[in-house]
Design a protein around this motif. Structure first.
Motif, mmCIF file in Angstrom:
data_model
loop_
_atom_site.group_PDB
_atom_site.id
_atom_site.type_symbol
_atom_site.label_atom_id
_atom_site.label_comp_id
_atom_site.label_asym_id
_atom_site.label_seq_id
_atom_site.Cartn_x
_atom_site.Cartn_y
_atom_site.Cartn_z
ATOM 1 N N ASN A 188 8.757 24.581 34.890
ATOM 2 C CA ASN A 188 7.741 25.626 34.785
ATOM 3 C C ASN A 188 6.562 25.201 33.914
ATOM 4 O O ASN A 188 5.450 25.692 34.086
ATOM 5 N N HIS A 189 6.778 24.266 32.998
ATOM 6 C CA HIS A 189 5.688 23.759 32.158
ATOM 7 C C HIS A 189 4.632 23.006 32.968
ATOM 8 O O HIS A 189 3.541 22.742 32.470
ATOM 9 N N THR B 41 -0.899 29.373 30.060
ATOM 10 C CA THR B 41 -0.415 30.452 29.192
ATOM 11 C C THR B 41 0.334 29.883 28.006
ATOM 12 O O THR B 41 0.143 30.319 26.859
ATOM 13 N N MET B 42 1.190 28.897 28.248
ATOM 14 C CA MET B 42 1.950 28.284 27.156
ATOM 15 C C MET B 42 1.019 27.575 26.172
ATOM 16 O O MET B 42 1.242 27.618 24.964
ATOM 17 N N ALA B 43 -0.012 26.937 26.693
ATOM 18 C CA ALA B 43 -0.978 26.266 25.807
ATOM 19 C C ALA B 43 -1.674 27.282 24.911
ATOM 20 O O ALA B 43 -1.910 27.020 23.725
ATOM 21 N N ALA C 205 -3.703 17.706 22.424
ATOM 22 C CA ALA C 205 -4.286 18.943 22.936
ATOM 23 C C ALA C 205 -3.162 19.849 23.437
ATOM 24 O O ALA C 205 -2.125 19.371 23.915
ATOM 25 N N PRO C 206 -3.348 21.156 23.313
ATOM 26 C CA PRO C 206 -2.282 22.090 23.688
ATOM 27 C C PRO C 206 -1.679 21.865 25.074
ATOM 28 O O PRO C 206 -0.460 21.880 25.226
ATOM 29 N N LEU C 207 -2.497 21.639 26.075
ATOM 30 C CA LEU C 207 -1.957 21.448 27.423
ATOM 31 C C LEU C 207 -1.104 20.182 27.505
ATOM 32 O O LEU C 207 -0.048 20.173 28.155
ATOM 33 N N LEU D 75 6.203 37.402 27.594
ATOM 34 C CA LEU D 75 6.487 36.162 26.871
ATOM 35 C C LEU D 75 6.522 36.399 25.357
ATOM 36 O O LEU D 75 7.061 35.584 24.623
ATOM 37 N N ALA D 76 5.946 37.495 24.934
ATOM 38 C CA ALA D 76 5.859 37.802 23.506
ATOM 39 C C ALA D 76 7.102 38.574 23.057
ATOM 40 O O ALA D 76 7.037 39.733 22.688
#
Length: 132
Positions: free
Chosen positions: A27-28, A36-38, A52-54, A108-109
């Protein structure tokens, strides 16, 4: 042979945990999920370039896939279990950050305390299936 001592329960649990990690890891690499995860990364953890986040989302996805697969193979089971527990600790700050921003991250939160308890229980289960 007793069902509980036959190893069947541990084998099934090991396969379930492995499957969850592999699927979560895959899923990543789904573009919308990855973005969204980033965004869930706390500002203080955001880097540039390779950090970098991604890129970190892709790295953590690969770690989840490798860890899940590693749990299935006896020669790598213990190392994979330990690595997955370290992984859970490493990604927890992003989950904690998201927990305080339910309006932004929705489902997700997961609230902080339930997420923390779930991570501890998951870590214990990982170690159980890795060492036994």
């Amino acid at each position: 042979m007793d069902f509980m001592t036959s190893g069947v329960v541990l084998d099934v649990l090991r396969l379930l945990i492995a499957a969850v990690f592999v699927l979560m890891g895959v899923n990543h690499f789904v573009p919308r999920s990855a973005r969204t995860m980033a965004a869930m990364m706390p500002p203080r953890m955001r880097g540039t370039g390779i950090l970098a986040p991604l890129n970190l989302v892709y790295l953590t996805g690969a770690c989840e896939i490798a860890g899940g697969l590693g749990l299935v193979f006896p020669p790598t089971r213990i190392a994979a279990g330990i690595a997955l527990v370290v992984f859970l600790a490493a990604v927890f700050p992003a989950n904690a950050y998201a927990a305080t921003r339910r309006d932004r991250f929705g489902a997700l939160a997961v609230p902080f305390v339930p997420r923390l308890i779930a991570q501890i229980v998951l870590a214990a289960l990982i170690l159980l299936v890795a060492f036994f």
